[in-house]
Design an enzyme around this catalytic site. Structure first.
Site, PDB file in Angstrom:
ATOM      1  N   SER A 232       0.856  -1.196   0.000  1.00  0.00           N
ATOM      2  CA  SER A 232       0.000   0.000   0.000  1.00  0.00           C
ATOM      3  C   SER A 232       0.881   1.230   0.000  1.00  0.00           C
ATOM      4  O   SER A 232       2.107   1.159   0.020  1.00  0.00           O
ATOM      5  CB  SER A 232      -0.904   0.000   1.231  1.00  0.00           C
ATOM      6  OG  SER A 232      -0.151   0.338   2.372  1.00  0.00           O
ATOM      7  N   LYS A 233       0.213   2.351  -0.030  1.00  0.00           N
ATOM      8  CA  LYS A 233       0.848   3.662  -0.084  1.00  0.00           C
ATOM      9  C   LYS A 233       1.952   3.813   0.978  1.00  0.00           C
ATOM     10  O   LYS A 233       2.970   4.451   0.745  1.00  0.00           O
ATOM     11  CB  LYS A 233      -0.267   4.684   0.167  1.00  0.00           C
ATOM     12  CG  LYS A 233       0.073   6.076  -0.233  1.00  0.00           C
ATOM     13  CD  LYS A 233      -0.207   6.351  -1.691  1.00  0.00           C
ATOM     14  CE  LYS A 233       0.426   7.691  -2.022  1.00  0.00           C
ATOM     15  NZ  LYS A 233       0.824   7.880  -3.374  1.00  0.00           N
ATOM     16  N   ARG A 234       1.712   3.224   2.140  1.00  0.00           N
ATOM     17  CA  ARG A 234       2.705   3.509   3.183  1.00  0.00           C
ATOM     18  C   ARG A 234       4.044   2.825   2.938  1.00  0.00           C
ATOM     19  O   ARG A 234       5.015   3.079   3.627  1.00  0.00           O
ATOM     20  CB  ARG A 234       2.097   3.239   4.571  1.00  0.00           C
ATOM     21  CG  ARG A 234       2.073   1.894   5.097  1.00  0.00           C
ATOM     22  CD  ARG A 234       1.037   1.720   6.184  1.00  0.00           C
ATOM     23  NE  ARG A 234       0.297   0.530   5.844  1.00  0.00           N
ATOM     24  CZ  ARG A 234       0.805  -0.680   6.006  1.00  0.00           C
ATOM     25  NH1 ARG A 234       1.964  -0.860   6.582  1.00  0.00           N
ATOM     26  NH2 ARG A 234       0.130  -1.738   5.612  1.00  0.00           N
ATOM     27  N   HIS A 235       4.115   1.971   1.934  1.00  0.00           N
ATOM     28  CA  HIS A 235       5.398   1.352   1.605  1.00  0.00           C
ATOM     29  C   HIS A 235       6.210   2.177   0.619  1.00  0.00           C
ATOM     30  O   HIS A 235       7.193   1.713   0.070  1.00  0.00           O
ATOM     31  CB  HIS A 235       5.181  -0.046   1.034  1.00  0.00           C
ATOM     32  CG  HIS A 235       4.573  -0.987   2.029  1.00  0.00           C
ATOM     33  ND1 HIS A 235       3.294  -1.489   1.890  1.00  0.00           N
ATOM     34  CD2 HIS A 235       5.058  -1.499   3.170  1.00  0.00           C
ATOM     35  CE1 HIS A 235       3.039  -2.275   2.927  1.00  0.00           C
ATOM     36  NE2 HIS A 235       4.084  -2.299   3.712  1.00  0.00           N
ATOM     37  N   GLU A 242       4.871   7.984  -9.824  1.00  0.00           N
ATOM     38  CA  GLU A 242       5.654   8.324  -8.628  1.00  0.00           C
ATOM     39  C   GLU A 242       7.079   7.795  -8.717  1.00  0.00           C
ATOM     40  O   GLU A 242       8.020   8.439  -8.267  1.00  0.00           O
ATOM     41  CB  GLU A 242       4.957   7.798  -7.367  1.00  0.00           C
ATOM     42  CG  GLU A 242       3.807   8.677  -6.942  1.00  0.00           C
ATOM     43  CD  GLU A 242       2.923   8.030  -5.871  1.00  0.00           C
ATOM     44  OE1 GLU A 242       2.262   8.776  -5.156  1.00  0.00           O
ATOM     45  OE2 GLU A 242       2.898   6.780  -5.768  1.00  0.00           O
TER      46      GLU A 242
END
Ligand code: GLU
Length: 448
Positions: A232-235, A242
């Site tokens: 997810s985004k937090r990785h 990006e």
């Protein structure tokens, strides 16, 4: 071999989707087959032109080309309607107004394990008739065979009452018409597969399409972050855009994505030619793969070091929008991992010192200023100002003071760049040239 990449353009292309695209592309290129690009744009609200363009842009940046398409799924609705009509005419599908509550009631009566069968009505949604006996076997190149007993499968809804077809139906018809031989996609689609196979068999049974083999399926393992949780985004960077903006090279990203579920750890740096040559489905793992940006960064650094100076300079000029970077690139190439690292490392040489009060405090105290003054004298005396002359002059200062190298280099670095990060100190001094070096030292001495 005919494979396809079939993204739903509901937003940016994420790492998982990019890996699916890459695996399909590698298979097609390995085998001399074709890659079909199909845009699954049936979610009209989210499938905007901008979202479609974003996907194409990501594929182009990754340098993954396709042989046919992009085919828009919505442009194929006439064909979907024909298939639907053929199934209704041939008795392999029926209309039913059964609701979710009706399905629940059915299961209460017949047991939860029993697949739902509706009653044929004059109107309502369209359901596919699942045969009563037997089983549908899904052949998966990665997972082997999985058998789904028909008695447990609900008659799936394939079109709504308004006639619009459902996703699994459209996918099956599109794969059939495109003569797809291998369906390679994420593991999240595994549960759709028996429904798609049933659709394929039914349209063949009613003569809508000629008999033929089913595609071979291959469901790619899930992607996890380094902590073992679903990616997810937090990785970190989550979309292809990006990754590009973070300064990764497309060839490094291809190499890294190829390793997510395929190959072994011994040979991590593999050129695209090597990947094409070696890529087969047999070596794809069933276990979740770990996306670790630290590893990607390392790999990207390997690629940066292998580029010619010209090539790296051109890429950095495009990335930063600046010109004439070659001398600074030359002295940074060994030290950066991403294109984005470049200005962080060498920007102060180009643009003047940054201001890092901590660095000043640490290195430009009384001793530091003293060492800096001596370095200035030595550098001012030079008539040749190349890297080795600079190195010799500074070595002499260190020897005379009986100092540790960093007790001279760090004050000098802080004077020249305002911080403690820069390319090699001799290279940096030589790049600035004598006049600029002395001017920056003088400003630091005056401020101290
Ligand atoms: N459109 C689906 C997705 O983006 C993929 C469908 C498929 O590959 O069968 O997840």
């Amino acid at each position: 071999m005919r494979v396809r990449f079939a993204p739903s353009p509901t937003g940016a292309l994420h790492i998982g989707g990019a890996r699916t695209a890459l695996f399909n592309w590698l298979l097609a290129r390995h085998d001399g087959g074709q890659l079909v690009l199909r845009i699954e744009d049936t979610d009209r609200e989210r499938s905007t032109a901008a979202n479609i363009e974003q996907i194409l842009d990501a594929l182009r940046w990754l340098e993954l080309d396709w042989d046919e398409g992009p085919i828009l799924q919505t442009a194929r609705s006439g064909r979907h309607q024909q298939a639907l009509a053929a199934l209704l005419d041939g008795g392999r599908a029926y209309r039913s107004s059964a609701t979710a509550d009706d399905v629940r009631a059915y299961k209460q009566e017949h047991g939860a394990e029993r697949g739902f069968r509706g009653r044929e009505e004059a109107d309502g949604a369209v359901r596919l008739r699942v045969p009563d006996d037997g089983a549908t076997v899904v052949h998966d190149a990665i997972r082997g065979d999985t058998s789904f007993e028909h008695v447990h499968l609900d008659d799936p809804v394939i079109a709504r009452a308004d006639g619009s077809v459902l996703y699994n139906f459209a996918v099956a018809i599109d794969d059939l018409d495109a003569e797809i031989s291998h369906v390679v996609r994420g593991e999240d689609h595994l549960s759709n597969t028996p429904k798609q196979v049933l659709v394929l068999e039914a349209v063949r049974a009613v003569g809508f399409a000629p008999a033929g083999p089913l595609p071979l399926y291959a469901h790619l393992p899930l992607l996890h972050g380094p902590d073992g949780k679903k990616l997810s985004k937090r990785h970190g960077a989550a979309s292809v855009q990006e990754l590009r903006d973070a300064g990764y090279l497309p060839e490094a990203v291809r190499n890294y994505l190829a390793l997510l579920g395929w190959g072994s750890d011994d040979d991590t740096v593999l050129s695209t030619e090597q990947l094409i040559e070696r890529f087969t489905l047999e070596r794809v793992s069933r276990n979740p793969a770990r996306f670790d940006e630290v590893k990607l960064k390392w790999l990207n650094g390997q690629y940066i070091r292998k580029l010619s100076l010209d090539d790296l300079t051109a890429r950095l000029e495009a990335f930063t929008g600046r010109e004439q970077l070659e001398p600074a690139v030359h002295i940074s190439q060994e030290k950066i991992h991403t294109l984005d690292d470049f200005l962080a490392l060498a920007g102060a040489l180009l643009d003047g010192p940054a201001d890092d009060p901590k660095a000043r405090e640490r290195w430009l105290g009384a001793d530091g200023l003293n060492a800096l003054g001596e370095a200035r004298t030595a550098l001012a005396e030079l008539t040749d100002f190349d890297q080795s002359a600079v190195e010799d002059a500074l070595a002499a200062v260190i020897a005379r003071r009986g100092a540790k190298p960093r007790e001279v280099y760090q004050p000098l670095r802080v004077a020249l760049t305002g911080s403690t990060v820069s390319p090699g100190i001799f290279e940096s001094v030589a790049l600035l040239g004598q006049r600029e070096t002395l001017a920056r030292i003088d400003r630091a001495l005056a401020a101290g």
